[in-house]
Design an enzyme around this catalytic site. Structure first.
Site, PDB file in Angstrom:
ATOM      1  N   LYS A 183       0.433  -0.960  -0.022  1.00 60.80           N
ATOM      2  CA  LYS A 183       0.030   0.160  -0.470  1.00 60.80           C
ATOM      3  C   LYS A 183       1.118   0.897  -0.073  1.00 60.80           C
ATOM      4  O   LYS A 183       0.137   2.110  -1.147  1.00 60.80           O
ATOM      5  CB  LYS A 183      -0.981  -0.032   0.997  1.00 60.80           C
ATOM      6  CG  LYS A 183      -2.092  -0.992   1.060  1.00 60.80           C
ATOM      7  CD  LYS A 183      -2.846  -0.546   2.878  1.00 60.80           C
ATOM      8  CE  LYS A 183      -1.591  -1.320   4.050  1.00 60.80           C
ATOM      9  NZ  LYS A 183      -1.159  -2.146   3.865  1.00 60.80           N
ATOM     10  N   ARG A 204      -9.410   1.141   9.264  1.00 63.65           N
ATOM     11  CA  ARG A 204      -8.581   0.170   9.122  1.00 63.65           C
ATOM     12  C   ARG A 204     -10.369  -0.498   9.785  1.00 63.65           C
ATOM     13  O   ARG A 204      -9.621  -1.625  10.499  1.00 63.65           O
ATOM     14  CB  ARG A 204      -7.753  -0.087  10.026  1.00 63.65           C
ATOM     15  CG  ARG A 204      -6.254  -0.658   9.502  1.00 63.65           C
ATOM     16  CD  ARG A 204      -5.023   0.115  10.411  1.00 63.65           C
ATOM     17  NE  ARG A 204      -3.929  -0.899   9.541  1.00 63.65           N
ATOM     18  CZ  ARG A 204      -2.992  -0.516   9.739  1.00 63.65           C
ATOM     19  NH1 ARG A 204      -2.753   0.562   8.873  1.00 63.65           N
ATOM     20  NH2 ARG A 204      -2.195  -1.456   9.280  1.00 63.65           N
ATOM     21  N   ARG A 262      11.418  -5.935   4.761  1.00 66.21           N
ATOM     22  CA  ARG A 262      10.741  -4.845   4.443  1.00 66.21           C
ATOM     23  C   ARG A 262      12.538  -3.758   5.357  1.00 66.21           C
ATOM     24  O   ARG A 262      12.494  -4.781   6.356  1.00 66.21           O
ATOM     25  CB  ARG A 262       9.737  -4.452   4.388  1.00 66.21           C
ATOM     26  CG  ARG A 262       9.638  -2.902   5.282  1.00 66.21           C
ATOM     27  CD  ARG A 262       8.459  -2.545   5.122  1.00 66.21           C
ATOM     28  NE  ARG A 262       7.514  -2.924   6.365  1.00 66.21           N
ATOM     29  CZ  ARG A 262       6.190  -2.872   6.044  1.00 66.21           C
ATOM     30  NH1 ARG A 262       5.333  -1.669   5.683  1.00 66.21           N
ATOM     31  NH2 ARG A 262       5.518  -3.383   7.369  1.00 66.21           N
ATOM     32  N   ARG A 299      -0.185  -9.259  13.390  1.00 64.08           N
ATOM     33  CA  ARG A 299      -1.234  -7.759  12.570  1.00 64.08           C
ATOM     34  C   ARG A 299      -1.938  -8.731  11.489  1.00 64.08           C
ATOM     35  O   ARG A 299      -3.301  -8.253  10.785  1.00 64.08           O
ATOM     36  CB  ARG A 299      -0.216  -7.363  11.439  1.00 64.08           C
ATOM     37  CG  ARG A 299       0.705  -6.855  12.820  1.00 64.08           C
ATOM     38  CD  ARG A 299       1.737  -6.067  12.871  1.00 64.08           C
ATOM     39  NE  ARG A 299       1.984  -4.943  11.789  1.00 64.08           N
ATOM     40  CZ  ARG A 299       3.300  -4.235  10.695  1.00 64.08           C
ATOM     41  NH1 ARG A 299       4.125  -4.959  10.687  1.00 64.08           N
ATOM     42  NH2 ARG A 299       2.836  -3.274   9.408  1.00 64.08           N
TER      43      ARG A 299
HETATM   44  P1  ADP Z   1       1.804  -1.610   7.094  1.00 61.72           P
HETATM   45  O1  ADP Z   1       2.642  -0.791   6.654  1.00 61.72           O
HETATM   46  O2  ADP Z   1       2.627  -2.915   7.723  1.00 61.72           O
HETATM   47  O3  ADP Z   1       0.337  -1.882   6.795  1.00 61.72           O
HETATM   48  P2  ADP Z   1       1.666   0.550   9.037  1.00 61.72           P
HETATM   49  O4  ADP Z   1       2.653   1.405   9.286  1.00 61.72           O
HETATM   50  O5  ADP Z   1       0.078   1.541   8.529  1.00 61.72           O
HETATM   51  O6  ADP Z   1       1.266  -1.117   8.370  1.00 61.72           O
HETATM   52  O7  ADP Z   1       0.800   0.695  10.375  1.00 61.72           O
HETATM   53  C1  ADP Z   1       1.353   0.010  11.655  1.00 61.72           C
HETATM   54  C2  ADP Z   1       0.549   0.131  12.949  1.00 61.72           C
HETATM   55  O8  ADP Z   1       0.240   1.106  13.513  1.00 61.72           O
HETATM   56  C3  ADP Z   1      -0.489  -0.642  12.716  1.00 61.72           C
HETATM   57  O9  ADP Z   1       0.112  -2.337  13.185  1.00 61.72           O
HETATM   58  C4  ADP Z   1      -1.444  -0.270  13.915  1.00 61.72           C
HETATM   59  O10 ADP Z   1      -0.627  -0.624  15.730  1.00 61.72           O
HETATM   60  C5  ADP Z   1      -1.284   0.986  13.708  1.00 61.72           C
HETATM   61  N1  ADP Z   1      -2.284   2.018  13.214  1.00 61.72           N
HETATM   62  C6  ADP Z   1      -2.042   2.465  11.836  1.00 61.72           C
HETATM   63  N2  ADP Z   1      -2.505   3.141  11.110  1.00 61.72           N
HETATM   64  C7  ADP Z   1      -3.536   2.404  12.214  1.00 61.72           C
HETATM   65  C8  ADP Z   1      -5.373   2.870  11.590  1.00 61.72           C
HETATM   66  N3  ADP Z   1      -5.826   2.807  11.292  1.00 61.72           N
HETATM   67  N4  ADP Z   1      -6.211   2.113  12.798  1.00 61.72           N
HETATM   68  C9  ADP Z   1      -5.300   1.720  14.020  1.00 61.72           C
HETATM   69  N5  ADP Z   1      -3.973   1.599  13.982  1.00 61.72           N
HETATM   70  C10 ADP Z   1      -3.196   2.725  12.823  1.00 61.72           C
HETATM   71  P1  ADP Z   2       2.665  -1.332   2.713  1.00 63.43           P
HETATM   72  O1  ADP Z   2       2.872   0.241   2.805  1.00 63.43           O
HETATM   73  O2  ADP Z   2       0.845  -2.317   2.640  1.00 63.43           O
HETATM   74  O3  ADP Z   2       2.406  -2.274   4.060  1.00 63.43           O
HETATM   75  P2  ADP Z   2       4.887  -1.527   1.638  1.00 63.43           P
HETATM   76  O4  ADP Z   2       4.835  -0.716   0.905  1.00 63.43           O
HETATM   77  O5  ADP Z   2       5.700  -0.917   3.458  1.00 63.43           O
HETATM   78  O6  ADP Z   2       3.486  -2.240   2.485  1.00 63.43           O
HETATM   79  O7  ADP Z   2       5.937  -2.965   1.451  1.00 63.43           O
HETATM   80  C1  ADP Z   2       6.105  -4.134   2.301  1.00 63.43           C
HETATM   81  C2  ADP Z   2       7.584  -4.667   1.503  1.00 63.43           C
HETATM   82  O8  ADP Z   2       7.046  -5.038   0.190  1.00 63.43           O
HETATM   83  C3  ADP Z   2       8.503  -3.418   1.379  1.00 63.43           C
HETATM   84  O9  ADP Z   2      10.102  -4.010   1.519  1.00 63.43           O
HETATM   85  C4  ADP Z   2       8.492  -2.830  -0.045  1.00 63.43           C
HETATM   86  O10 ADP Z   2       9.625  -2.777  -0.459  1.00 63.43           O
HETATM   87  C5  ADP Z   2       8.274  -4.288  -0.528  1.00 63.43           C
HETATM   88  N1  ADP Z   2       7.104  -4.162  -1.851  1.00 63.43           N
HETATM   89  C6  ADP Z   2       6.343  -3.066  -1.862  1.00 63.43           C
HETATM   90  N2  ADP Z   2       5.524  -3.788  -3.374  1.00 63.43           N
HETATM   91  C7  ADP Z   2       6.130  -5.072  -3.992  1.00 63.43           C
HETATM   92  C8  ADP Z   2       6.164  -5.661  -4.933  1.00 63.43           C
HETATM   93  N3  ADP Z   2       4.924  -5.492  -5.724  1.00 63.43           N
HETATM   94  N4  ADP Z   2       6.940  -6.913  -5.005  1.00 63.43           N
HETATM   95  C9  ADP Z   2       7.997  -6.971  -3.831  1.00 63.43           C
HETATM   96  N5  ADP Z   2       7.751  -6.706  -3.255  1.00 63.43           N
HETATM   97  C10 ADP Z   2       7.498  -5.613  -2.997  1.00 63.43           C
END
Ligand code: ADP
Ligand code: ADP
Ligand code: ZN
Length: 214
Positions: free
Chosen positions: A13, A88, A127, A171
């Site tokens: 995302k 979320r 990551r 998660r």
């Molecule tokens: P990821 O990139 O792996 O999806 P985020 O960086 O978006 O994770 O979020 C990291 C953590 O921050 C989540 O596991 C949660 O604890 C908290 N968080 C982020 N956005 C929200 C939200 N909209 N509602 C509740 N908790 C959130």
């Molecule tokens: P999210 O915001 O949904 O938690 P991230 O954008 O941080 O996810 O991506 C999670 C991990 O996967 C990061 O290390 C990123 O560089 C890698 N990644 C993202 N998109 C791809 C893809 N299409 N193929 C392989 N690796 C990816």
């Protein structure tokens, strides 16, 4: 253009949201980034959020909703934004719709980046995040020019505490229970678009651009 990104943690995302933000010139709003920056600055919000984040749990709705409601009514959001990591939960989505209704606006697209759980575990283990600017990389799929050093700012790269496999499992479980129902929610509003997130970063982006229009 007002966009919501949906998908499991690690689906890509953030990676896609940044590319959308650059191409369409709209702010990228990541609630995870906002919390991490608050933690770094030692604010009260950061201290409170960290208790949940460390356990792989969601931060309570009331803390998140107020923050996003404030952010999306800022001047730079008037032509749109891309929300990453919010909503979320169903109550968060409803609160967002209500907030937008007040200004006679609505979400245009909910883009689901679809990746299977098995692939997520591997994604998260690789990551890396910059301690200084928060930029995200992957040791295999999105490597930096110099190992361990951020391309953007020269900061040091780390594995986020909550990206360790034990926490990732939790998660994912939280995702399925609390966030996944949003797919139905946005489908019901006829704005859900699903893209395959298991292909290369540029290919995923091309498919998103096809949906949003060039
Ligand atoms: P990821 O990139 O792996 O999806 P985020 O960086 O978006 O994770 O979020 C990291 C953590 O921050 C989540 O596991 C949660 O604890 C908290 N968080 C982020 N956005 C929200 C939200 N909209 N509602 C509740 N908790 C959130
Ligand atoms: P999210 O915001 O949904 O938690 P991230 O954008 O941080 O996810 O991506 C999670 C991990 O996967 C990061 O290390 C990123 O560089 C890698 N990644 C993202 N998109 C791809 C893809 N299409 N193929 C392989 N690796 C990816
Ligand atoms: Zn950096």
């Amino acid at each position: 253009m007002k966009i919501v990104m949906l998908g499991a943690p690690g689906a890509g995302k953030g990676t896609q949201a940044i590319k959308i933000s650059e191409k369409y010139n709209i702010p990228h709003i990541s609630t995870g980034d906002i919390f991490r920056s608050n933690i770094k600055q030692g604010t009260e919000l950061g201290t409170e959020a960290k208790k949940y984040m460390d356990q792989g749990l969601l931060v309570p709705d009331e803390l998140v909703v107020a923050l996003v409601a404030d952010r999306i009514t800022k001047e730079d959001c008037k032509d749109g934004f891309v929300l990453d990591g919010f909503p979320r939960t169903i109550p968060q989505a409803e609160a967002l719709d209500k907030e937008l209704e007040k200004i006679e606006e609505k979400i245009d697209f909910a883009i689901e980046v679809d990746v299977k759980d098995e692939n997520i575990i591997k994604r998260m283990a690789g990551r890396r995040a910059c301690v200084d600017c928060g930029a995200t990389y992957h040791i295999e799929y999105a490597p930096t020019k110099v190992e361990g050093i951020c391309d953007q700012c020269g900061g040091k790269l780390i594995l986020r505490d909550d990206d360790k496999p034990e926490t990732v499992q939790k998660r994912l479980q939280v995702y399925h229970e609390q966030t996944r129902p949003l797919i139905e929610y946005y489908n019901g509003h006829n704005i859900l678009k699903t893209v395959d997130g298991a292909i290369g970063i540029e290919d995923v982006f091309n498919n998103i651009v096809e949906i949003l229009g060039a």
